[in-house]
Design an enzyme around this catalytic site. Sequence first.
Site, mmCIF file in Angstrom:
data_model
loop_
_atom_site.group_PDB
_atom_site.id
_atom_site.type_symbol
_atom_site.label_atom_id
_atom_site.label_comp_id
_atom_site.label_asym_id
_atom_site.label_seq_id
_atom_site.Cartn_x
_atom_site.Cartn_y
_atom_site.Cartn_z
ATOM 1 N N ASP A 1 12.453 49.052 66.628
ATOM 2 C CA ASP A 1 13.238 49.760 67.637
ATOM 3 C C ASP A 1 13.446 51.220 67.233
ATOM 4 O O ASP A 1 12.978 51.668 66.180
ATOM 5 C CB ASP A 1 14.567 49.040 67.852
ATOM 6 C CG ASP A 1 14.988 49.019 69.314
ATOM 7 O OD1 ASP A 1 14.564 49.911 70.070
ATOM 8 O OD2 ASP A 1 15.743 48.099 69.700
ATOM 9 N N ASP B 1 16.038 48.443 79.612
ATOM 10 C CA ASP B 1 16.184 47.022 79.312
ATOM 11 C C ASP B 1 16.396 46.243 80.603
ATOM 12 O O ASP B 1 17.144 46.662 81.492
ATOM 13 C CB ASP B 1 17.393 46.786 78.408
ATOM 14 C CG ASP B 1 17.171 47.261 76.988
ATOM 15 O OD1 ASP B 1 16.087 47.796 76.700
ATOM 16 O OD2 ASP B 1 18.089 47.096 76.167
#
Length: 403
Positions: A156, A217
């Site tokens: 990430d 997301d």
Amino acid sequence: MLVSILLFTSLSTLVIALDNGLALTPTMGWRNWERFRCEVDCETYPNDCIGERLFMDMADAIVASGFKDAGYQYVLLDDCWPAPHRDSSGRLQADPKRFPHGIKALADYIHSKGLKFGIYEDFGKKTCAGYIGSEFYLQTDAQTFADWGADLVFFDHCNAAAKDMKYGFPIMEFFLNKTGRPMIFTCPWPMDNRIQHIKPDFPAIRKTCNMWRIYNDIEDSWDSVIGIINWWSKDWYNMSAYHGPGGWNNPDMIVVGNFGLSPDQEKVHFGMWCIFAAPLLLANDLRSINNRSKALLLNKRLLAINQDPLGIQGKPIQMGDVQVWTKPILPKGSKAVAVVYTVQGGNFIRVKYPLEFYGLDAGEYHLTEVFEGHDLGQHNKSSVISFTVNPTGIYMFTAKPVN
């Protein structure tokens, strides 16, 4: 980080491209984040917390429920797994209460089921949920993941400087390759570029990562799903040109079988991810999924579209209330077609287009409806194909040339 940058500069001539032979079709598996997030209270929620029991249960369910046989291979451990501190050797370690046997034992269990294991970390000082990150420990962490038996690493971008992305992700991929263990590498490099209003270097991204996040997301809602679909239609910086075997644009997880989508909306979600040739990473509870959603996720005709060896990302030929998307598939000259009616409420609509509207204008085609497998017969370019589509619903068919 400066030492790592200098190291990468000295080795850059050796790292010509990401050629690890992995992810030749979109990756399929299960990932915990959207459904289970960062629940760490295992005393109150022993079946739903981020601990070894949850991932062992999901591995068992993938095998027992037919998902493994359908191609779902990977079990991905997302954020919130690490202990607060590294060990005395500087290596990552799992939270001892939630993972009492350690990550190696969990990976071994998943491998014993004939599945593959994936793990999450972050390029920054901390992960997105605030756990210990990999900054200054890239080589150590790459070797740790290999020693544990990881088959996939999701790296990430939280709590890291945007200017370091173009160095950090290639460095981590170099160290992963150096371990000698094949590991899919997935990153959010272009997603960070979009947030920072920076033009993405897709050739470099594809050389570095096997799949990459680009957009927001996903949430368990129609607004989220249709928002991703609408954004995908823009083909941001020609991203579809870099999508294919070995490297994939990733619109995020599959939330089919959760709480927020109607049956028709679940079909839109899964059907369009198959049209996208997107990674299929389920974020649901496979221990209690309803039979309707399960059947959708195991639909062989949909999975064949997603896993088509050409790996071409589908594109829209019409947007608006009625969206029309097409995706070339094998055999040569064939297409998968999806028609989405985005309106919420009201009655169904009837769609009537000649076959040539979908770009099918060469000879005769045999058509098959995708969700139920209905044989639609043989048609030519002038044939008008008529069907209904429900509000926030989808109709899909494949067209294959008749020799």
